[in-house]
Scaffold this motif. Structure first.
Motif, PDB file in Angstrom:
ATOM      1  N   LEU A  47      54.903  15.132 -25.523  1.00 48.76           N
ATOM      2  CA  LEU A  47      53.458  14.993 -25.684  1.00 48.76           C
ATOM      3  C   LEU A  47      52.659  16.084 -24.958  1.00 48.76           C
ATOM      4  O   LEU A  47      51.719  16.644 -25.527  1.00 48.76           O
ATOM      5  CB  LEU A  47      53.030  13.590 -25.203  1.00 48.76           C
ATOM      6  CG  LEU A  47      51.602  13.188 -25.527  1.00 48.76           C
ATOM      7  CD1 LEU A  47      51.338  13.233 -27.023  1.00 48.76           C
ATOM      8  CD2 LEU A  47      51.314  11.776 -24.991  1.00 48.76           C
ATOM      9  N   HIS A  48      53.025  16.367 -23.738  1.00 47.02           N
ATOM     10  CA  HIS A  48      52.247  17.333 -22.949  1.00 47.02           C
ATOM     11  C   HIS A  48      52.237  18.707 -23.638  1.00 47.02           C
ATOM     12  O   HIS A  48      51.202  19.376 -23.736  1.00 47.02           O
ATOM     13  CB  HIS A  48      52.819  17.412 -21.542  1.00 47.02           C
ATOM     14  CG  HIS A  48      52.029  18.297 -20.631  1.00 47.02           C
ATOM     15  ND1 HIS A  48      50.694  18.101 -20.373  1.00 47.02           N
ATOM     16  CD2 HIS A  48      52.385  19.408 -19.934  1.00 47.02           C
ATOM     17  CE1 HIS A  48      50.254  19.050 -19.554  1.00 47.02           C
ATOM     18  NE2 HIS A  48      51.266  19.848 -19.284  1.00 47.02           N
ATOM     19  N   LYS A  49      53.383  19.081 -24.151  1.00 50.67           N
ATOM     20  CA  LYS A  49      53.518  20.364 -24.865  1.00 50.67           C
ATOM     21  C   LYS A  49      52.650  20.356 -26.125  1.00 50.67           C
ATOM     22  O   LYS A  49      51.988  21.342 -26.454  1.00 50.67           O
ATOM     23  CB  LYS A  49      55.018  20.488 -25.206  1.00 50.67           C
ATOM     24  CG  LYS A  49      55.444  21.583 -26.088  1.00 50.67           C
ATOM     25  CD  LYS A  49      56.962  21.464 -26.352  1.00 50.67           C
ATOM     26  CE  LYS A  49      57.289  20.365 -27.360  1.00 50.67           C
ATOM     27  NZ  LYS A  49      58.714  20.048 -27.485  1.00 50.67           N
ATOM     28  N   TRP A  50      52.618  19.234 -26.824  1.00 53.76           N
ATOM     29  CA  TRP A  50      51.781  19.133 -28.043  1.00 53.76           C
ATOM     30  C   TRP A  50      50.294  19.180 -27.696  1.00 53.76           C
ATOM     31  O   TRP A  50      49.509  19.802 -28.407  1.00 53.76           O
ATOM     32  CB  TRP A  50      52.095  17.850 -28.810  1.00 53.76           C
ATOM     33  CG  TRP A  50      53.451  17.843 -29.457  1.00 53.76           C
ATOM     34  CD1 TRP A  50      54.178  18.921 -29.854  1.00 53.76           C
ATOM     35  CD2 TRP A  50      54.238  16.689 -29.801  1.00 53.76           C
ATOM     36  NE1 TRP A  50      55.368  18.517 -30.417  1.00 53.76           N
ATOM     37  CE2 TRP A  50      55.426  17.169 -30.398  1.00 53.76           C
ATOM     38  CE3 TRP A  50      54.061  15.311 -29.668  1.00 53.76           C
ATOM     39  CZ2 TRP A  50      56.426  16.304 -30.859  1.00 53.76           C
ATOM     40  CZ3 TRP A  50      55.050  14.453 -30.128  1.00 53.76           C
ATOM     41  CH2 TRP A  50      56.224  14.947 -30.716  1.00 53.76           C
ATOM     42  N   HIS A  51      49.923  18.498 -26.597  1.00 56.65           N
ATOM     43  CA  HIS A  51      48.513  18.560 -26.161  1.00 56.65           C
ATOM     44  C   HIS A  51      48.129  20.029 -25.905  1.00 56.65           C
ATOM     45  O   HIS A  51      47.057  20.483 -26.297  1.00 56.65           O
ATOM     46  CB  HIS A  51      48.303  17.812 -24.841  1.00 56.65           C
ATOM     47  CG  HIS A  51      48.337  16.312 -24.932  1.00 56.65           C
ATOM     48  ND1 HIS A  51      48.167  15.617 -26.096  1.00 56.65           N
ATOM     49  CD2 HIS A  51      48.477  15.374 -23.957  1.00 56.65           C
ATOM     50  CE1 HIS A  51      48.212  14.314 -25.834  1.00 56.65           C
ATOM     51  NE2 HIS A  51      48.414  14.147 -24.548  1.00 56.65           N
ATOM     52  N   ALA A  52      49.015  20.745 -25.197  1.00 52.91           N
ATOM     53  CA  ALA A  52      48.717  22.138 -24.829  1.00 52.91           C
ATOM     54  C   ALA A  52      48.567  22.999 -26.089  1.00 52.91           C
ATOM     55  O   ALA A  52      47.677  23.871 -26.161  1.00 52.91           O
ATOM     56  CB  ALA A  52      49.817  22.684 -23.927  1.00 52.91           C
ATOM     57  N   ALA A  53      49.411  22.750 -27.088  1.00 52.75           N
ATOM     58  CA  ALA A  53      49.329  23.533 -28.335  1.00 52.75           C
ATOM     59  C   ALA A  53      48.002  23.252 -29.046  1.00 52.75           C
ATOM     60  O   ALA A  53      47.373  24.158 -29.601  1.00 52.75           O
ATOM     61  CB  ALA A  53      50.506  23.195 -29.241  1.00 52.75           C
TER      62      ALA A  53
END
Ligand SMILES: Cc1ncc(COP(=O)(O)O)c(C=O)c1O
Length: 395
Positions: free
Chosen positions: A259-265
């Protein structure tokens, strides 16, 4: 170039093996109702949101409904909320027999405006009937919680956060002079999440979660979600079938790790859109207002802070409906969230809540447009899309 509003297959392709392994293990376990997948997911979400407890439920709608039931909100009680949100926010208030009291939104964040809440609360007879404040963290950015929490504390009523669109988003709070980032859902009595597939953390069907720092409240919710059953066939209260599905929990346990990686993207995509709209002269020309991440400034450079998770990237535009149709005709997925504010919905036309004038919500409903923002969206797609919008205005 075709650009969908959301491309779930593009996301699945990156995690297909992990998902299939988790689903297969759950199918093989024959444990489909409650059980270890749910328990693990509740633990994971509580840790992620930094709350004492998390209770899995059947949807974001049921998360709101069960929360209001657990708070004992009922007939003729008033619940203060925003008119500019998905229907479920108001629907859950009405379903427990209570009445919504709408307060207009801040035109920049689209979230409930605390100054207007304060103005309304100066009416002491209204304040006396108020049983909860229900702010929504719209599009993935937290409502301005500090003043809302203070006003609720002064009235000794709970805050129920509708964080359906904002799992993981953080809000800056000063605690004893120091800046602390608080997660959406962790600030009020409870926070309600939705795992509808289009959410940043989306399941493969419906699902929801309530997080809370009160073990007692969590215990009440656990009873309400199984028809008020305290031991087999012994019902202490009238609840519902609000259980989260085990297969959804298995899928979501996998997805939470990404999730954190997707938020950042998504944030990176938002930054690129903002720059492209500026470069195209659309911002200066007054054609497009890009969304503002109002808590970004408090995130010191280099801090990896989810100050906005961009569940939606929403612009304000001139001639909205014509632009929407123009883009849809070219297979560019855009959407209007939300074309009719809640106080204007037919189903409440007989209620007092409909007889209000909320100009900012009404204006937003006419002017806003959501663009594709999903993590797998490419820069070429974004450039193409902005170019199409430029062509619409500067024919
Ligand atoms: C702000 C808001 N509240 C509540 C809900 C309801 O969630 P669900 O669709 O999971 O019932 C949604 C989901 O669309 C939402 O966006």
């Amino acid at each position: 170039m075709k650009i969908p509003l959301l491309d779930l297959k593009a996301q699945l392709d990156t995690i297909r093996d992990e998902i299939m392994a988790a689903v297969t293990a759950t199918v093989d376990s024959s444990c489909y109702i409650m059980g270890p997948q749910i328990e693990q997911f509740e633990k994971n979400v509580a840790a992620y949101c930094r709350t004492q407890a998390a209770v899995g439920v059947s949807s974001g709608t049921d998360a709101l409904l069960a929360s209001l039931m657990a708070l004992g909100v009922g007939r003729d009680d008033l619940v203060l909320t925003t008119p500019y949100t998905f229907f479920a926010t108001m629907g859950s208030i009405l379903r427990v027999g209570a009445q919504p009291v709408f307060v207009d939104i801040d035109p920049v964040t689209y979230n409930i405006d605390p100054d207007k809440v304060a103005a309304l609360l100066s009416d002491s007879s209204l304040a006396a009937k108020l049983k909860a404040i229900l702010p929504v963290h719209l599009f993935g950015q937290c409502a301005d919680m500090a003043p809302l929490l203070k006003m609720a504390a002064d009235l000794d009523i709970p805050v129920v956060e509708d964080a359906a669109q904002a799992i993981g988003a953080v809000y800056p709070m000063k605690v004893e002079g120091a800046l602390e980032w608080h997660k959406a859902g962790s600030m009020g009595r409870c926070g309600c999440f939705s795992f509808f597939p289009s959410k940043n953390l989306g399941g493969m069907g419906d699902g929801g979660m309530i997080v809370t720092n009160s073990e007692k409240f969590a215990a009440d919710l656990r009873i309400i979600r199984v028809h008020g059953d305290i031991s087999k066939y012994d019902h202490s209260v009238v609840g519902g079938n609000f259980r989260l599905d085990a297969i959804q929990a298995a899928v979501l346990n996998v997805k939470l790790q990404h999730l954190h990686k997707w938020h950042a993207a998504r944030r990176q995509n938002a930054t690129l859109y903002n720059a492209l709209f500026k470069e195209a002269g659309l911002v200066e020309g007054g054609y497009v207002a890009t969304p503002e991440a109002v808590y970004q400034e408090q995130a010191v450079a280099g801090d990896d802070v989810d100050y906005h998770i961009y569940n939606q990237y929403v612009i304000r535009v001139k001639n909205r409906n014509a632009l929407r149709d123009y883009l849809l005709e070219q297979s560019i997925g855009v959407a209007v969230y939300y074309p009719i504010p809640l106080h204007k919905q037919k189903c409440i036309s007989g209620l007092k809540a409909s007889r209000v004038c909320l100009p900012e919500a009404e204006k937003a409903a006419e002017e806003t447009l959501a663009l594709p923002i999903y993590p797998e969206l490419t820069s070429e797609m974004q450039e193409f899309l902005v170019e199409r919008i430029r062509a619409f205005y500067k024919k």
